[in-house]
Write a protein that holds these residues in place. Structure first.
Motif, PDB file in Angstrom:
ATOM      1  N   GLN A 101       8.193  -2.610  -0.675  1.00 27.95           N
ATOM      2  CA  GLN A 101       7.264  -3.262  -1.592  1.00 27.95           C
ATOM      3  C   GLN A 101       6.500  -4.384  -0.899  1.00 27.95           C
ATOM      4  O   GLN A 101       5.293  -4.566  -1.123  1.00 27.95           O
ATOM      5  CB  GLN A 101       8.022  -3.806  -2.806  1.00 27.95           C
ATOM      6  CG  GLN A 101       8.503  -2.728  -3.752  1.00 27.95           C
ATOM      7  CD  GLN A 101       9.444  -3.271  -4.822  1.00 27.95           C
ATOM      8  OE1 GLN A 101      10.180  -4.234  -4.576  1.00 27.95           O
ATOM      9  NE2 GLN A 101       9.425  -2.660  -5.994  1.00 27.95           N
ATOM     10  N   LEU A 144       3.824  -2.494   1.180  1.00 28.18           N
ATOM     11  CA  LEU A 144       2.811  -1.724   0.453  1.00 28.18           C
ATOM     12  C   LEU A 144       2.113  -2.527  -0.637  1.00 28.18           C
ATOM     13  O   LEU A 144       0.929  -2.303  -0.913  1.00 28.18           O
ATOM     14  CB  LEU A 144       3.443  -0.478  -0.161  1.00 28.18           C
ATOM     15  CG  LEU A 144       3.975   0.566   0.827  1.00 28.18           C
ATOM     16  CD1 LEU A 144       4.468   1.796   0.078  1.00 28.18           C
ATOM     17  CD2 LEU A 144       2.904   0.955   1.848  1.00 28.18           C
ATOM     18  N   ILE A 145       2.809  -3.439  -1.271  1.00 24.52           N
ATOM     19  CA  ILE A 145       2.207  -4.204  -2.367  1.00 24.52           C
ATOM     20  C   ILE A 145       1.621  -5.520  -1.867  1.00 24.52           C
ATOM     21  O   ILE A 145       0.493  -5.892  -2.215  1.00 24.52           O
ATOM     22  CB  ILE A 145       3.247  -4.476  -3.478  1.00 24.52           C
ATOM     23  CG1 ILE A 145       3.751  -3.149  -4.079  1.00 24.52           C
ATOM     24  CG2 ILE A 145       2.648  -5.357  -4.575  1.00 24.52           C
ATOM     25  CD1 ILE A 145       4.855  -3.315  -5.095  1.00 24.52           C
ATOM     26  N   ALA A 178       8.023   3.890   4.624  1.00 30.63           N
ATOM     27  CA  ALA A 178       6.844   3.908   3.751  1.00 30.63           C
ATOM     28  C   ALA A 178       5.950   5.101   4.075  1.00 30.63           C
ATOM     29  O   ALA A 178       5.422   5.763   3.168  1.00 30.63           O
ATOM     30  CB  ALA A 178       6.068   2.599   3.900  1.00 30.63           C
ATOM     31  N   MET A 227       5.295   9.469  -4.194  1.00 22.74           N
ATOM     32  CA  MET A 227       5.020   8.104  -4.645  1.00 22.74           C
ATOM     33  C   MET A 227       4.727   7.996  -6.138  1.00 22.74           C
ATOM     34  O   MET A 227       5.162   7.038  -6.778  1.00 22.74           O
ATOM     35  CB  MET A 227       3.887   7.487  -3.828  1.00 22.74           C
ATOM     36  CG  MET A 227       4.367   6.902  -2.504  1.00 22.74           C
ATOM     37  SD  MET A 227       3.076   6.001  -1.601  1.00 22.74           S
ATOM     38  CE  MET A 227       2.683   4.696  -2.765  1.00 22.74           C
ATOM     39  N   GLU A 229       8.145   1.126  -9.347  1.00 12.77           N
ATOM     40  CA  GLU A 229       8.467   0.235  -8.237  1.00 12.77           C
ATOM     41  C   GLU A 229       7.335   0.126  -7.230  1.00 12.77           C
ATOM     42  O   GLU A 229       7.151  -0.915  -6.596  1.00 12.77           O
ATOM     43  CB  GLU A 229       9.732   0.739  -7.527  1.00 12.77           C
ATOM     44  CG  GLU A 229      10.962   0.740  -8.432  1.00 12.77           C
ATOM     45  CD  GLU A 229      12.124   1.479  -7.804  1.00 12.77           C
ATOM     46  OE1 GLU A 229      13.155   0.836  -7.529  1.00 12.77           O
ATOM     47  OE2 GLU A 229      11.999   2.703  -7.591  1.00 12.77           O
ATOM     48  N   LEU A 230       6.582   1.207  -7.057  1.00  9.76           N
ATOM     49  CA  LEU A 230       5.437   1.233  -6.150  1.00  9.76           C
ATOM     50  C   LEU A 230       4.216   1.652  -6.964  1.00  9.76           C
ATOM     51  O   LEU A 230       3.926   2.840  -7.094  1.00  9.76           O
ATOM     52  CB  LEU A 230       5.680   2.217  -5.004  1.00  9.76           C
ATOM     53  CG  LEU A 230       6.874   1.909  -4.096  1.00  9.76           C
ATOM     54  CD1 LEU A 230       7.112   3.048  -3.118  1.00  9.76           C
ATOM     55  CD2 LEU A 230       6.674   0.594  -3.357  1.00  9.76           C
ATOM     56  N   VAL A 266      -2.146  -0.011  -2.816  1.00  7.75           N
ATOM     57  CA  VAL A 266      -0.841   0.508  -2.409  1.00  7.75           C
ATOM     58  C   VAL A 266      -0.992   1.869  -1.747  1.00  7.75           C
ATOM     59  O   VAL A 266      -0.407   2.140  -0.686  1.00  7.75           O
ATOM     60  CB  VAL A 266       0.108   0.595  -3.626  1.00  7.75           C
ATOM     61  CG1 VAL A 266       1.433   1.255  -3.237  1.00  7.75           C
ATOM     62  CG2 VAL A 266       0.360  -0.786  -4.207  1.00  7.75           C
TER      63      VAL A 266
END
Length: 245
Positions: free
Chosen positions: A161, A164-165, A178, A187, A193-194, A200
């Motif tokens: 996270q 990606l976030i 990832a 995904m 969560e993602l 993202v």
């Protein structure tokens, strides 16, 4: 089946004991693809391609395989060095390409099909997942998977996270995880969560394409892992489309 026999390293997480064996990258990938909300594993139909990709990626991180481009034959995998990996799964894959260069997709198909069961048993033995046997309608056997209490998945997910976030600079293993999650096509099943949002998705696709940053891996290793991830993604996509048609 006993968990894999690799030694815990300083960056590994889990119970926190120095004697604990290190998880394989493929184990961590399978754990991340597990959805605690419904007890399912994302991308079941094509899972073996990305798990195989995780095995090859770990060998690349360990400088135990390399790749070469062979024109119409595509990307070939070759083992590097004379010392086989200690871990049984890694060793099997390394030995498969030791005496003969193998096409990446063919190698994924060869080493991947048995990985889910082996890795799942290891995750259960470690306590990362739990398994309960029951029956539906009183007579149909049913197996239910649940998240264990080790905290391993939460730690791994927080790292993914952050990359990606939040756009944090990844270490090599987090970048690989990832990228492989992205390559799996799973995904959207992890959207809680993602988040399935442009930033993202774009970061995940950049990692899938090998843009890991200078600190994550050397350029040669990044190219090797990029070739593996792309081939895993293509194989998984083709297989998924074939299953849906």
């Amino acid at each position: 089946m006993e968990p894999h026999d690799r030694i815990h390293d300083a960056d590994d997480t889990g119970a926190g004991h120095a004697s604990e064996r290190q998880r394989l990258l493929a184990e961590d990938l399978l754990l991340l693809l597990f959805n605690p909300d419904d007890g399912t594993i994302g991308g079941e139909g094509t899972l073996f391609y990305v798990l195989g990709g995780a095995v090859l990626t770990e060998l690349a991180l360990n400088d135990q395989i390399g790749i070469e481009q062979a024109g119409l034959r595509g990307t070939l995998v070759l083992s590097v060095g004379d010392e086989a990996p200690e871990d049984e799964i890694l060793r099997s894959a390394w030995e498969y390409s030791r005496d003969k260069r193998r096409e990446v997709q063919g190698m994924l198909a060869a080493i991947g099909p048995n990985l889910r069961g082996q890795l799942l048993e290891s995750l259960i033995l470690r306590g990362d997942l739990t398994r309960e046997q029951g029956k539906t309608f009183g007579f149909i056997p049913k197996t239910t998977l649940s998240l264990g209490d080790t905290g391993r998945r939460a730690t791994l997910m927080s790292r993914v996270q952050a990359v990606l976030i939040d756009g944090a600079e990844p270490d090599a293993r987090t970048a690989a995880l990832a990228a492989l999650i992205s390559a799996s096509g799973s995904m959207p099943t992890l959207h809680r969560e993602l988040p399935w949002e442009n930033d993202v998705i774009n970061r995940a696709k950049a990692l899938e394409a090998g843009d890991w940053g200078a600190t994550a891996a050397s350029s040669a290793v990044a190219r090797t892992m990029n070739a593996i991830t792309i081939n895993a993604a293509v194989a998984a996509s083709v297989a998924a489309n074939a299953a849906n048609n």
